[in-house]
Design a protein around this motif. Structure first.
Motif, PDB file in Angstrom:
ATOM      1  N   ILE A 251       0.871  -1.170   0.000  1.00 33.40           N
ATOM      2  CA  ILE A 251       0.000   0.000   0.000  1.00 33.40           C
ATOM      3  C   ILE A 251       0.909   1.220   0.000  1.00 33.40           C
ATOM      4  CG2 ILE A 251      -1.732   1.274   1.299  1.00 33.40           C
ATOM      5  CD1 ILE A 251      -2.600  -1.448   2.488  1.00 33.40           C
ATOM      6  N   ARG A 252       0.725   2.087  -0.993  1.00 28.27           N
ATOM      7  CA  ARG A 252       1.578   3.271  -1.130  1.00 28.27           C
ATOM      8  C   ARG A 252       0.726   4.526  -0.982  1.00 28.27           C
ATOM      9  NH1 ARG A 252       4.466   0.230  -5.952  1.00 28.27           N
ATOM     10  NH2 ARG A 252       6.173  -0.699  -4.764  1.00 28.27           N
ATOM     11  N   LEU A 253       1.102   5.370  -0.007  1.00 29.70           N
ATOM     12  CA  LEU A 253       0.334   6.565   0.319  1.00 29.70           C
ATOM     13  C   LEU A 253       1.224   7.801   0.265  1.00 29.70           C
ATOM     14  CD1 LEU A 253      -1.480   5.113   3.441  1.00 29.70           C
ATOM     15  CD2 LEU A 253      -2.385   5.271   1.127  1.00 29.70           C
ATOM     16  N   ALA A 254       0.628   8.935  -0.103  1.00 30.56           N
ATOM     17  CA  ALA A 254       1.362  10.192  -0.201  1.00 30.56           C
ATOM     18  C   ALA A 254       0.708  11.252   0.673  1.00 30.56           C
ATOM     19  CB  ALA A 254       1.386  10.673  -1.648  1.00 30.56           C
ATOM     20  N   VAL A 255       1.534  12.094   1.270  1.00 29.69           N
ATOM     21  CA  VAL A 255       1.038  13.276   1.964  1.00 29.69           C
ATOM     22  C   VAL A 255       0.948  14.350   0.881  1.00 29.69           C
ATOM     23  CG1 VAL A 255       1.461  14.974   3.778  1.00 29.69           C
ATOM     24  CG2 VAL A 255       2.174  12.606   4.099  1.00 29.69           C
ATOM     25  N   SER A 256      -0.156  14.308   0.152  1.00 29.69           N
ATOM     26  CA  SER A 256      -0.310  15.182  -1.007  1.00 29.69           C
ATOM     27  C   SER A 256      -1.781  15.263  -1.372  1.00 29.69           C
ATOM     28  CB  SER A 256       0.500  14.608  -2.179  1.00 29.69           C
ATOM     29  OG  SER A 256       0.359  15.398  -3.321  1.00 29.69           O
ATOM     30  N   GLY A 257      -2.111  16.204  -2.217  1.00 30.88           N
ATOM     31  CA  GLY A 257      -3.470  16.351  -2.680  1.00 30.88           C
ATOM     32  C   GLY A 257      -3.734  15.649  -3.995  1.00 30.88           C
ATOM     33  N   ARG A 258      -2.726  14.901  -4.488  1.00 30.46           N
ATOM     34  CA  ARG A 258      -2.875  14.165  -5.747  1.00 30.46           C
ATOM     35  C   ARG A 258      -1.963  12.950  -5.730  1.00 30.46           C
ATOM     36  NH1 ARG A 258       1.205  16.522  -9.899  1.00 30.46           N
ATOM     37  NH2 ARG A 258       2.615  17.572  -8.491  1.00 30.46           N
ATOM     38  N   ASP A 259      -2.183  12.048  -6.675  1.00 29.54           N
ATOM     39  CA  ASP A 259      -1.305  10.889  -6.787  1.00 29.54           C
ATOM     40  C   ASP A 259       0.088  11.353  -7.210  1.00 29.54           C
ATOM     41  OD1 ASP A 259      -3.496   9.389  -6.167  1.00 29.54           O
ATOM     42  OD2 ASP A 259      -3.736   8.487  -8.141  1.00 29.54           O
ATOM     43  N   GLU A 260       1.119  10.710  -6.645  1.00 23.47           N
ATOM     44  CA  GLU A 260       2.504  11.084  -6.923  1.00 23.47           C
ATOM     45  C   GLU A 260       3.237   9.901  -7.545  1.00 23.47           C
ATOM     46  OE1 GLU A 260       3.437  14.115  -6.574  1.00 23.47           O
ATOM     47  OE2 GLU A 260       1.931  14.907  -5.207  1.00 23.47           O
ATOM     48  N   VAL A 261       3.955  10.143  -8.641  1.00 31.17           N
ATOM     49  CA  VAL A 261       4.729   9.108  -9.328  1.00 31.17           C
ATOM     50  C   VAL A 261       6.204   9.408  -9.110  1.00 31.17           C
ATOM     51  CG1 VAL A 261       5.239   8.028 -11.544  1.00 31.17           C
ATOM     52  CG2 VAL A 261       2.924   8.810 -11.050  1.00 31.17           C
ATOM     53  N   VAL A 262       6.936   8.414  -8.565  1.00 32.65           N
ATOM     54  CA  VAL A 262       8.365   8.569  -8.273  1.00 32.65           C
ATOM     55  C   VAL A 262       9.098   7.302  -8.691  1.00 32.65           C
ATOM     56  CG1 VAL A 262       7.992  10.145  -6.332  1.00 32.65           C
ATOM     57  CG2 VAL A 262       8.137   7.688  -5.928  1.00 32.65           C
TER      58      VAL A 262
ATOM     59  N   THR B  59       3.509   4.509  -8.121  1.00 35.86           N
ATOM     60  CA  THR B  59       2.512   5.544  -7.893  1.00 35.86           C
ATOM     61  C   THR B  59       2.038   5.462  -6.443  1.00 35.86           C
ATOM     62  OG1 THR B  59       1.760   5.407 -10.178  1.00 35.86           O
ATOM     63  CG2 THR B  59       0.272   6.429  -8.606  1.00 35.86           C
ATOM     64  N   PHE B  60       2.142   6.570  -5.742  1.00 36.21           N
ATOM     65  CA  PHE B  60       1.673   6.675  -4.369  1.00 36.21           C
ATOM     66  C   PHE B  60       0.354   7.441  -4.400  1.00 36.21           C
ATOM     67  CE2 PHE B  60       6.036   5.635  -3.907  1.00 36.21           C
ATOM     68  CZ  PHE B  60       6.182   5.028  -2.668  1.00 36.21           C
ATOM     69  N   GLN B  61      -0.677   6.863  -3.798  1.00 33.33           N
ATOM     70  CA  GLN B  61      -2.013   7.457  -3.839  1.00 33.33           C
ATOM     71  C   GLN B  61      -2.146   8.576  -2.824  1.00 33.33           C
ATOM     72  OE1 GLN B  61      -4.578   4.154  -3.070  1.00 33.33           O
ATOM     73  NE2 GLN B  61      -4.531   3.441  -5.187  1.00 33.33           N
ATOM     74  N   TRP B  62      -2.864   9.617  -3.221  1.00 36.46           N
ATOM     75  CA  TRP B  62      -3.135  10.695  -2.273  1.00 36.46           C
ATOM     76  C   TRP B  62      -4.027  10.134  -1.172  1.00 36.46           C
ATOM     77  CZ3 TRP B  62      -7.991  12.563  -1.150  1.00 36.46           C
ATOM     78  CH2 TRP B  62      -9.019  12.163  -2.006  1.00 36.46           C
ATOM     79  N   SER B  63      -3.873  10.651  -0.008  1.00 37.27           N
ATOM     80  CA  SER B  63      -4.630  10.127   1.126  1.00 37.27           C
ATOM     81  C   SER B  63      -4.647  11.150   2.242  1.00 37.27           C
ATOM     82  CB  SER B  63      -4.002   8.825   1.630  1.00 37.27           C
ATOM     83  OG  SER B  63      -2.706   9.092   2.120  1.00 37.27           O
TER      84      SER B  63
END
Length: 164
Positions: free
Chosen positions: A33-44, A53-57
């Motif tokens: 499970i990949r989560l981001a401290v962001s308002g959108r999905d982040e690709v790194v 891809t880390f999902q916004w959460s």
């Protein structure tokens, strides 16, 4: 710490900011499970070269204190929990497996590699309800652990009582 991250901490540029990402892994799950401290999905790009891809959460992270004991707790919470997340927790409990949390620090402009070494810890506490999940992950206390693990005493090494 990288020069880019040092610039962000020291001069607060308007064009770049720290990007905090977390990956939760367990052998009971088909995929991490990949989560981001962001308002959108982040690709790194992860350290192994994999593009992820880390999902916004609703993730919020409290970093461990940098103290002299060598141990620290990373606490984080996830808001807006769905039934899928609660099912993942039930799967972990049923399988009796450990969950690891890996914290990645990237920046919004530099996503090819983490700007700090990833921090991987094992979850020690999970509290879940219908709206959020609170977790605590802990690193091992290396400084206060005994070395070597085997303590030489007259009970397990009888020849020592005649030495000296």
């Amino acid at each position: 710490m990288s020069l880019v991250l040092s610039r962000i901490y020291n001069s607060a540029p308007t064009d770049d900011a720290q990007l905090v990402l977390m990956q939760l892994s367990c052998s009971a799950w088909a995929a991490p499970i990949r989560l981001a401290v962001s308002g959108r999905d982040e690709v790194v790009t992860l350290p192994g070269g994999e593009i992820a891809t880390f999902q916004w959460s609703g993730l919020s992270v409290n970093l461990p204190d940098q103290q002299a004991s060598g141990s620290g707790d990373l606490s984080f919470s996830i808001g807006g929990v769905t039934a899928t997340a609660l099912q993942a927790i039930d799967d972990v409990i049923a399988a009796d497996e450990a969950v690891t949390a890996t914290l990645y620090i990237y920046t919004h402009l530099y996503r090819a590699a983490p700007q700090k070494a990833p921090l991987t810890l094992e979850l020690t506490s999970i509290i879940a309800d219908d709206t959020s999940i609170q977790c605590v992950a802990q690193m091992r206390d290396v400084i206060n652990s005994r070395y070597p693990k085997l303590r030489y005493t007259p009970d397990n090494t009888p020849g020592l009582k005649y030495y000296g």
